[in-house]
Design a protein around this motif. Structure first.
Motif, PDB file in Angstrom:
ATOM      1  N   PHE A  82       0.838  -1.192   0.000  1.00 41.17           N
ATOM      2  CA  PHE A  82       0.000   0.000   0.000  1.00 41.17           C
ATOM      3  C   PHE A  82       0.876   1.246   0.000  1.00 41.17           C
ATOM      4  N   ASP A  83       0.553   2.213  -0.845  1.00 39.54           N
ATOM      5  CA  ASP A  83       1.200   3.516  -0.793  1.00 39.54           C
ATOM      6  C   ASP A  83       0.107   4.504  -0.415  1.00 39.54           C
ATOM      7  N   VAL A  84      -0.116   4.630   0.920  1.00 37.96           N
ATOM      8  CA  VAL A  84      -1.270   5.376   1.408  1.00 37.96           C
ATOM      9  C   VAL A  84      -1.155   6.856   1.061  1.00 37.96           C
ATOM     10  N   ALA A  85       0.075   7.387   1.098  1.00 38.34           N
ATOM     11  CA  ALA A  85       0.267   8.810   0.816  1.00 38.34           C
ATOM     12  C   ALA A  85      -0.220   9.154  -0.594  1.00 38.34           C
ATOM     13  N   ASN A  86       0.056   8.289  -1.538  1.00 38.00           N
ATOM     14  CA  ASN A  86      -0.357   8.538  -2.929  1.00 38.00           C
ATOM     15  C   ASN A  86      -1.663   7.841  -3.304  1.00 38.00           C
ATOM     16  N   GLN A  87      -2.369   7.330  -2.304  1.00 39.82           N
ATOM     17  CA  GLN A  87      -3.630   6.617  -2.541  1.00 39.82           C
ATOM     18  C   GLN A  87      -3.480   5.581  -3.652  1.00 39.82           C
ATOM     19  N   THR A  88      -2.458   4.760  -3.529  1.00 31.69           N
ATOM     20  CA  THR A  88      -2.164   3.794  -4.580  1.00 31.69           C
ATOM     21  C   THR A  88      -1.953   2.409  -3.977  1.00 31.69           C
ATOM     22  N   LEU A  89      -2.530   1.433  -4.663  1.00 32.89           N
ATOM     23  CA  LEU A  89      -2.384   0.048  -4.269  1.00 32.89           C
ATOM     24  C   LEU A  89      -1.276  -0.551  -5.115  1.00 32.89           C
ATOM     25  N   LEU A  90      -0.347  -1.269  -4.486  1.00 32.28           N
ATOM     26  CA  LEU A  90       0.741  -1.878  -5.247  1.00 32.28           C
ATOM     27  C   LEU A  90       0.378  -3.318  -5.600  1.00 32.28           C
ATOM     28  N   LEU A  91       0.501  -3.637  -6.879  1.00 35.38           N
ATOM     29  CA  LEU A  91       0.203  -4.992  -7.342  1.00 35.38           C
ATOM     30  C   LEU A  91       1.492  -5.665  -7.780  1.00 35.38           C
ATOM     31  N   ALA A  92       1.452  -6.993  -7.886  1.00 35.10           N
ATOM     32  CA  ALA A  92       2.636  -7.720  -8.353  1.00 35.10           C
ATOM     33  C   ALA A  92       3.012  -7.273  -9.763  1.00 35.10           C
ATOM     34  N   ASP A  93       2.043  -6.817 -10.524  1.00 34.53           N
ATOM     35  CA  ASP A  93       2.333  -6.465 -11.908  1.00 34.53           C
ATOM     36  C   ASP A  93       1.803  -5.084 -12.270  1.00 34.53           C
ATOM     37  N   GLY A  94       1.906  -4.136 -11.340  1.00 32.35           N
ATOM     38  CA  GLY A  94       1.458  -2.785 -11.662  1.00 32.35           C
ATOM     39  C   GLY A  94       0.998  -2.070 -10.410  1.00 32.35           C
ATOM     40  N   GLU A  95       0.187  -1.073 -10.574  1.00 32.60           N
ATOM     41  CA  GLU A  95      -0.395  -0.417  -9.417  1.00 32.60           C
ATOM     42  C   GLU A  95      -1.760   0.135  -9.780  1.00 32.60           C
ATOM     43  N   LEU A  96      -2.464   0.614  -8.784  1.00 35.68           N
ATOM     44  CA  LEU A  96      -3.860   0.997  -8.991  1.00 35.68           C
ATOM     45  C   LEU A  96      -4.178   2.128  -8.015  1.00 35.68           C
ATOM     46  N   GLU A  97      -4.652   3.258  -8.565  1.00 34.56           N
ATOM     47  CA  GLU A  97      -5.007   4.383  -7.692  1.00 34.56           C
ATOM     48  C   GLU A  97      -6.413   4.229  -7.151  1.00 34.56           C
ATOM     49  N   TYR A  98      -6.620   4.720  -5.945  1.00 37.99           N
ATOM     50  CA  TYR A  98      -7.959   4.651  -5.371  1.00 37.99           C
ATOM     51  C   TYR A  98      -8.313   5.977  -4.724  1.00 37.99           C
ATOM     52  N   ASP A  99      -9.596   6.210  -4.578  1.00 40.05           N
ATOM     53  CA  ASP A  99     -10.053   7.304  -3.726  1.00 40.05           C
ATOM     54  C   ASP A  99     -10.435   6.754  -2.365  1.00 40.05           C
ATOM     55  N   ILE A 100     -11.074   5.598  -2.406  1.00 39.78           N
ATOM     56  CA  ILE A 100     -11.491   4.945  -1.164  1.00 39.78           C
ATOM     57  C   ILE A 100     -11.007   3.493  -1.229  1.00 39.78           C
ATOM     58  N   LEU A 101     -10.434   3.024  -0.133  1.00 40.60           N
ATOM     59  CA  LEU A 101      -9.892   1.667  -0.119  1.00 40.60           C
ATOM     60  C   LEU A 101     -10.627   0.834   0.920  1.00 40.60           C
ATOM     61  N   VAL A 102     -11.053  -0.351   0.540  1.00 39.01           N
ATOM     62  CA  VAL A 102     -11.659  -1.281   1.487  1.00 39.01           C
ATOM     63  C   VAL A 102     -10.789  -2.542   1.498  1.00 39.01           C
ATOM     64  N   VAL A 103     -10.183  -2.824   2.637  1.00 37.66           N
ATOM     65  CA  VAL A 103      -9.313  -3.989   2.719  1.00 37.66           C
ATOM     66  C   VAL A 103     -10.071  -5.105   3.438  1.00 37.66           C
ATOM     67  N   ALA A 104     -10.305  -6.183   2.702  1.00 34.24           N
ATOM     68  CA  ALA A 104     -11.070  -7.319   3.243  1.00 34.24           C
ATOM     69  C   ALA A 104     -10.349  -8.596   2.839  1.00 34.24           C
ATOM     70  N   ALA A 105      -9.070  -8.670   3.212  1.00 31.64           N
ATOM     71  CA  ALA A 105      -8.211  -9.730   2.673  1.00 31.64           C
ATOM     72  C   ALA A 105      -8.266 -11.023   3.477  1.00 31.64           C
ATOM     73  N   GLY A 106      -9.023 -11.028   4.583  1.00 32.61           N
ATOM     74  CA  GLY A 106      -9.262 -12.288   5.281  1.00 32.61           C
ATOM     75  C   GLY A 106      -8.113 -12.782   6.136  1.00 32.61           C
ATOM     76  N   ALA A 107      -8.167 -14.073   6.421  1.00 33.23           N
ATOM     77  CA  ALA A 107      -7.218 -14.674   7.358  1.00 33.23           C
ATOM     78  C   ALA A 107      -6.582 -15.907   6.746  1.00 33.23           C
ATOM     79  N   THR A 108      -5.569 -16.374   7.404  1.00 30.93           N
ATOM     80  CA  THR A 108      -4.898 -17.602   6.982  1.00 30.93           C
ATOM     81  C   THR A 108      -4.571 -18.400   8.248  1.00 30.93           C
ATOM     82  N   HIS A 109      -3.988 -19.599   8.096  1.00 32.49           N
ATOM     83  CA  HIS A 109      -3.682 -20.362   9.308  1.00 32.49           C
ATOM     84  C   HIS A 109      -2.504 -19.758  10.038  1.00 32.49           C
ATOM     85  N   SER A 110      -2.473 -20.007  11.326  1.00 35.81           N
ATOM     86  CA  SER A 110      -1.306 -19.637  12.108  1.00 35.81           C
ATOM     87  C   SER A 110      -0.796 -20.888  12.794  1.00 35.81           C
TER      88      SER A 110
END
Lengths: 448, 448
Positions: A82-110
């Motif tokens: 995440f690049d919060v200052a520039n409102q940009t999401l970093l992807l493995a193959d690029g990036e994506l600008e947002y105005d509003i971000l909703v993070v709902a990435a869930g859980a994994t095992h521990s």
């Protein structure tokens, strides 16, 4: 067109999907990002792991759900930061600008710091996990059938489930059904009913989040299915050959080849990355704390929902990691975003409405708590069945699942018990030779 | 008990399974060996590869089929060779003695000496193949959606199918349905209908085993589905980026990222091993020649049936590699073995009864030849549907498949279009960045 705010949702699970769907009529552009092209109905994943359902029965393509929603786009991509200052999401193959971000990435095992246990004791979060567990369970029976050494055979038929939460109890229940019914006529040298199924739980009770009275009733039911319940017991070692359990009376070593992990859950690693990007801390399990509007403190345009977030409930206790919580949070966030886009937002805090929780224990047995009412047994199971069917996203799947359940219930069959895998290899036991001994029909009858 | 002859069957496909089932009442002990724990209904495998059905819908656990047959045992093992002199089968992890051996190990793809093409152009023989092809097809559309370079996008949306036999034609037909209907509303930057689907066939016709008249009608139908038919065309090069085709008018290079192999078939490598063990030769494709009793010459206790064998039909032509041939051979061998065990055997040669052949072309279109009658179109498709449903081994699967077909037919949906794989990775395009451009609803309507 650029004037419409761009809402980017990370994750197509219960929370993210609900947010996207509820923004259908909002004056925003929505982009839903996920690494997978499907929404997974996780509460039924244990059915895939035990061969009762096929992966496609509980997974729906995200594009099939959202394809007709004109203001929404689905992107198959891996979020790396995440690049919060520039409102940009970093992807493995690029990036994506947002105005509003909703993070709902869930859980994994521990694995509580023992990540080396992961290959030895697979957890159950993805379709890949489920088919791997399915493979291990059925290959263990296959290997036992061909094993001549009685000790090794016992080890192959011993299944240790770590964790007495819903996942562990559901897996154990399904395993017991497999051993007692599904495989009844399948083998010639082993009796699947001899399988030893153990649940190992460090706490005092199975399904410990229920009131003690209900826990005890559930435990009794679990024991009726020939499942050994070991509470107050800690797993301290896993090898490919055995597990070591720490009990009140000292250590016990149990030879086993199949250990399944239902113990710990932690937030998706993106939680830590998001917190770091906002100069915050997560809790030990990587959850990001949110305020009563489900925002990150100081970031009104960043929402975090579902299993990756810590959200305090009315008594100040964190809300549990349930689909119902994520769905209600998604609906709340969508409503907030839509109202803000219209400038009609009146700040009201998020409040979780507990409509009850439930779990299955095994064939025709469940536990449920709805308000102050508690159920344990057949009715709770029926309730569980009904609620889960109603929740499944797609109509087609609902009919398919209902049919398969009805069929499995009547016939004790599990038609999806395929052993698949990329290598498509079979267990090779280099040191043994067995010629099949055939029994006559009557001899067999006495065994089963 | 040792007095009963021990029949060992290698392979749980159509031929091997039929032999085992027909020996139900015979006075023998039967052992069926397979590397996989399920019988695969291969004629519908292309439906799994295109996301219409789930693997478990067309695969039935061998133990579920044979579990109640008291004289039969199923062994999950890998056969590595034959010791004919000692009547012993060599396994990866042991060996197994037999009195009578039935080899029904089937066929695999042949790349005509270009095995380096295998990873570039997967064939369709196993469930692993099918989920891999499914993954490639849907990932190609996903990558095209995010691609900004128009040339690369065209390459991503070009699907080359090598071979104009039933598998190639069925795959092409299903692909066309995916492109024209299933994915209709799914994307924002590409129009799935722009997909280019090509069948490349070296011979003069698609489905060349049918009479020329029927071939031509079938080809016309295929073209109606927006599928390019390139007959008299030879594939001479596959790279990850393009294919090179040799036509009458010189070479053509077609940029594509998805090449599917439906061209060649060869016998399972066990064919060569068996022949070598008996000091015989196979043909170029590894088939073992059998006599009119389906025996290996000079080995009355070794039968070879199905796609691994060459069996001459009445006109002296080898029988085709069809399920029907394998099933009839399995029934014949079982009858022979049972009669020999009873000493009631009267030598009658095997004779194949051709009850007709059929193939699907695409949505609601098929080709069939039954005796002298030829069908092409909707009726042939209905026939195909009916016959295949009736052939599916298990009742449950029949209902599930019928339901999914009806649903897919009415809704154009393919609910099993999951992108799964062990790595669960998405295509990563390191060199691009695209911000989604959202279109308004009306704009989209004009596209689809």
């Amino acid at each position: 067109m650029k004037t419409k705010p761009h809402v980017v949702i990370v994750g197509g699970g219960f929370g993210g999907l609900e947010t996207a769907k509820r923004l259908r009529k909002a004056d925003v552009r929505v982009t839903l990002i996920d690494r997978r092209n499907y929404h997974l109905f996780q509460p039924l994943l244990y059915q895939v792991a035990t061969g009762g359902l096929s992966p496609a029965n509980i997974a729906t393509p995200l594009r099939a759900i959202l394809g007709k929603q004109a203001n929404c786009e689905v992107v198959l991509a891996e979020v790396t930061g995440f690049d919060v200052a520039n409102q940009t999401l970093l992807l493995a193959d690029g990036e994506l600008e947002y105005d509003i971000l909703v993070v709902a990435a869930g859980a994994t095992h521990s694995y509580f710091g023992r990540d080396d246990w992961e290959p030895l004791a697979p957890g159950l979060k993805t379709i890949g996990d489920a088919t791997q567990i399915r493979r291990r369970i059925y290959l263990a029976f296959e290997a036992a059938e061909r094993e001549t050494d009685p000790e090794l055979r016992t080890a192959l038929m011993t299944f240790v489930i770590v964790g007495g939460g819903p996942t562990g109890v559901e897996l154990a229940g399904a395993l017991s059904e497999i051993a007692e019914h599904t495989l009844k006529h399948d083998f010639r040298h082993i009796n699947p009913e001899d399988a030893r199924i153990m649940i190992v739980e460090a706490g005092p009770h199975l399904l410990g989040f229920y009131p003690e009275e209900l826990c005890k009733r559930a435990e009794e039911k679990v024991r009726c299915f020939n499942i050994e319940v070991h509470t107050h017991t800690k797993l301290v070692e896993i090898t490919g050959e055995h597990v070591r359990l720490q009990t009140g009376e000292g250590d016990v070593v149990v030879p086993t080849r199949t250990v399944l992990w239902g113990a710990g859950v932690k937030a998706n690693p993106l939680g830590k990355k998001l917190a770091a990007a906002c100069a915050m801390e997560t809790d030990r399990a990587g959850h990001v704390a949110v305020n009563e509007h489900l925002n990150l403190a100081g970031h009104e345009n960043v929402y975090v929902i579902g299993d990756i977030a810590t959200c305090l409930g009315e008594q100040g206790k964190p809300l549990p990691g349930l689909a119902a919580v994520a769905i209600q949070q998604g609906a709340y966030v969508a409503k907030t975003i839509a109202a803000r886009a219209n400038q009609t937002w009146k700040p009201t805090p998020f409040r979780y409405h507990d409509r009850g929780t439930m779990a299955t224990i095994g064939r025709a047995a469940g536990v449920a708590q709805i308000g102050k009412r508690q159920f344990c047994g057949f009715f709770a199971w029926l309730l569980w069945l009904f609620v889960h069917l109603m929740l499944i996203v797609q109509f087609q799947n609902r009919v398919l699942i209902l049919w398969q359940w009805a069929w499995n219930y009547v016939t004790f069959n599990r038609s999806a018990r395929l052993i698949t895998g990329d290598e498509e290899e079979v267990i090779v036991r280099p040191h043994h030779k067995r010629e099949p001994e055939h029994r006559d029909a009557d001899e067999r009858e006495s065994l089963v």
